[in-house]
Design a protein around this motif. Structure first.
Motif, PDB file in Angstrom:
ATOM      1  N   SER A 171       0.585  -1.117   0.029  1.00 47.98           N
ATOM      2  CA  SER A 171       0.057  -0.027  -0.024  1.00 47.98           C
ATOM      3  C   SER A 171       0.815   1.233   0.144  1.00 47.98           C
ATOM      4  O   SER A 171       0.371   2.337  -0.174  1.00 47.98           O
ATOM      5  CB  SER A 171      -0.952   0.067   1.259  1.00 47.98           C
ATOM      6  N   TRP A 172       2.106   1.120   0.342  1.00 51.48           N
ATOM      7  CA  TRP A 172       2.971   2.357   0.308  1.00 51.48           C
ATOM      8  C   TRP A 172       4.425   1.782   0.141  1.00 51.48           C
ATOM      9  O   TRP A 172       4.774   0.491   0.562  1.00 51.48           O
ATOM     10  CB  TRP A 172       2.931   3.339   1.373  1.00 51.48           C
ATOM     11  N   ILE A 173       5.276   2.283  -0.700  1.00 48.34           N
ATOM     12  CA  ILE A 173       6.585   2.165  -0.725  1.00 48.34           C
ATOM     13  C   ILE A 173       7.505   3.496  -0.130  1.00 48.34           C
ATOM     14  O   ILE A 173       7.310   4.587  -0.919  1.00 48.34           O
ATOM     15  CB  ILE A 173       6.966   1.773  -2.035  1.00 48.34           C
ATOM     16  N   GLU A 174       8.624   3.099   0.451  1.00 40.44           N
ATOM     17  CA  GLU A 174       9.629   4.480   0.680  1.00 40.44           C
ATOM     18  C   GLU A 174      10.781   3.709   0.272  1.00 40.44           C
ATOM     19  O   GLU A 174      11.282   2.622   0.732  1.00 40.44           O
ATOM     20  CB  GLU A 174       9.358   4.511   2.133  1.00 40.44           C
ATOM     21  N   LEU A 175      11.380   4.648  -0.492  1.00 44.62           N
ATOM     22  CA  LEU A 175      12.862   4.227  -0.656  1.00 44.62           C
ATOM     23  C   LEU A 175      13.797   5.291   0.051  1.00 44.62           C
ATOM     24  O   LEU A 175      13.257   6.266   0.208  1.00 44.62           O
ATOM     25  CB  LEU A 175      13.152   4.447  -2.050  1.00 44.62           C
ATOM     26  N   ASN A 176      15.007   5.203   0.347  1.00 45.42           N
ATOM     27  CA  ASN A 176      15.776   6.063   1.148  1.00 45.42           C
ATOM     28  C   ASN A 176      17.280   6.207   0.469  1.00 45.42           C
ATOM     29  O   ASN A 176      17.782   5.487  -0.225  1.00 45.42           O
ATOM     30  CB  ASN A 176      15.873   5.404   2.463  1.00 45.42           C
ATOM     31  N   CYS A 186      16.892  10.648   3.921  1.00 47.31           N
ATOM     32  CA  CYS A 186      15.984  11.153   3.240  1.00 47.31           C
ATOM     33  C   CYS A 186      15.151  10.011   2.590  1.00 47.31           C
ATOM     34  O   CYS A 186      15.380   8.973   2.384  1.00 47.31           O
ATOM     35  CB  CYS A 186      16.337  12.138   2.139  1.00 47.31           C
ATOM     36  N   SER A 187      13.801  10.267   2.592  1.00 43.10           N
ATOM     37  CA  SER A 187      12.658   9.407   2.098  1.00 43.10           C
ATOM     38  C   SER A 187      12.329   9.789   0.628  1.00 43.10           C
ATOM     39  O   SER A 187      11.833  11.013   0.383  1.00 43.10           O
ATOM     40  CB  SER A 187      11.557   9.445   2.888  1.00 43.10           C
ATOM     41  N   LEU A 188      11.915   8.714  -0.119  1.00 43.86           N
ATOM     42  CA  LEU A 188      11.561   8.738  -1.533  1.00 43.86           C
ATOM     43  C   LEU A 188      10.235   7.924  -1.424  1.00 43.86           C
ATOM     44  O   LEU A 188      10.409   6.940  -1.238  1.00 43.86           O
ATOM     45  CB  LEU A 188      12.595   8.643  -2.512  1.00 43.86           C
ATOM     46  N   ILE A 189       9.075   8.679  -1.663  1.00 42.84           N
ATOM     47  CA  ILE A 189       7.855   7.910  -1.520  1.00 42.84           C
ATOM     48  C   ILE A 189       7.132   7.819  -2.925  1.00 42.84           C
ATOM     49  O   ILE A 189       7.042   8.660  -3.504  1.00 42.84           O
ATOM     50  CB  ILE A 189       6.940   8.915  -0.535  1.00 42.84           C
ATOM     51  N   LEU A 190       6.954   6.592  -3.109  1.00 48.52           N
ATOM     52  CA  LEU A 190       6.369   6.174  -4.287  1.00 48.52           C
ATOM     53  C   LEU A 190       4.725   5.928  -4.208  1.00 48.52           C
ATOM     54  O   LEU A 190       4.344   5.196  -3.360  1.00 48.52           O
ATOM     55  CB  LEU A 190       6.678   4.915  -4.869  1.00 48.52           C
ATOM     56  N   PHE A 191       3.960   6.521  -5.009  1.00 46.90           N
ATOM     57  CA  PHE A 191       2.423   6.296  -4.872  1.00 46.90           C
ATOM     58  C   PHE A 191       2.038   6.059  -6.366  1.00 46.90           C
ATOM     59  O   PHE A 191       2.624   6.310  -7.123  1.00 46.90           O
ATOM     60  CB  PHE A 191       1.776   7.782  -4.439  1.00 46.90           C
TER      61      PHE A 191
END
Length: 266
Positions: free
Chosen positions: A186-191, A195-200
């Motif tokens: 349901s959510w994906i965070e890369l780092n 820092c956070s890179l959020i994929l929607f």
């Protein structure tokens, strides 16, 4: 229609008693403090599990008495299992710890209660934070790992496929996990560092807009460029310098990315 249950499993290289203790007593250390990992991320200061039946699973805010009760413990058997009844949806969750070779298999089953209709099946995303914490806990400070103040959100038709591509081609990683083929978290965070890179998921049919670019500083720009090029990514500009060295490229859905050489002290 709401799914009736969700199951997630991990294996960790410690015995069940230790795995249980880490899972419950160190929840505030392994819980990733991303911008979308709390019910109220703007106020959250800690996560807490009170031991024993009747204990509470808490999202703690600024004041000692200012908390969100996520659930109440209904079963507590150290080294074996614990369970709680959610206060934020209509689910019950059981976490079990079973010896598996030289380690422990941790299984979380989150299930809708009879007559329930609301379920936030978040554990399948959260549980992967535990082995990452165990891998670094011996050398990590005994304080929660905080994300930096910069977060970038990108929208994709298939965020999971994008995460795998960004991991394989650009070398981006995650404090949580890279989604496997066939999974749709349901959510994906890369780092990138802290820092956070959020994929929607992208909800419209328009192509990605090119009026923005994600900038990332890397340790070895030449090696990164060679890997990106060999992986088949579209290169928009080769490495060039104007005050700093950088190159521009494009990902699988057309977002523009700039990779720049990091300073030695950066």
């Amino acid at each position: 229609m709401t799914e009736l249950s969700a199951t997630a499993t991990i294996e960790v290289p410690v015995d069940p008693a230790t795995a249980f203790r880490i899972f419950t007593e160190e929840v505030d250390l392994w819980w990733v403090r991303g911008p979308i990992n709390f019910f109220d991320a703007a106020r959250a200061t800690a996560m807490q599990l009170e031991p024993g039946v009747g204990g509470r699973f808490l999202e703690v805010y600024s004041l000692p008495d200012d908390v969100l009760v996520l659930g109440t413990i209904t079963d507590w058997e150290p080294g074996v299992r614990f369970a709680y009844r959610s206060s934020v949806d209509d689910t019950e969750t059981e976490i079990t710890f079973a010896a598996e070779g030289d380690g422990t298999r941790v299984t979380v089953v989150q299930a809708l209660v009879t007559g329930g209709s609301k379920a936030f099946y978040f554990w399948k995303n959260v549980i992967h934070w535990v082995p990452q914490w165990i891998a670094r806990r011996s050398a990590a400070p005994s304080t929660p790992r905080e994300l930096g103040r910069l977060a970038v959100a990108l929208y994709y038709a298939d965020p999971a496929a994008a995460a795998r591509w960004l991991h394989t081609v650009f070398g981006l990683d995650s404090w949580t996990s890279i989604p496997a083929e066939g999974t749709t978290p349901s959510w994906i965070e890369l780092n990138v560092g802290d820092c956070s890179l959020i994929l929607f998921p992208r909800t419209d049919t328009r192509p990605p807009q090119h009026d923005h670019s994600t900038w990332i500083y890397v340790d070895d720009l030449d090696a990164h460029f060679a890997h990106t090029q060999q992986s088949g990514a579209k290169i928009l500009s080769d490495i060039h310098q104007h005050g700093y060295r950088r190159y521009e490229t494009e990902d699988l859905e057309g977002h523009h990315w700039t990779f720049a050489q990091a300073r030695p002290t950066q």
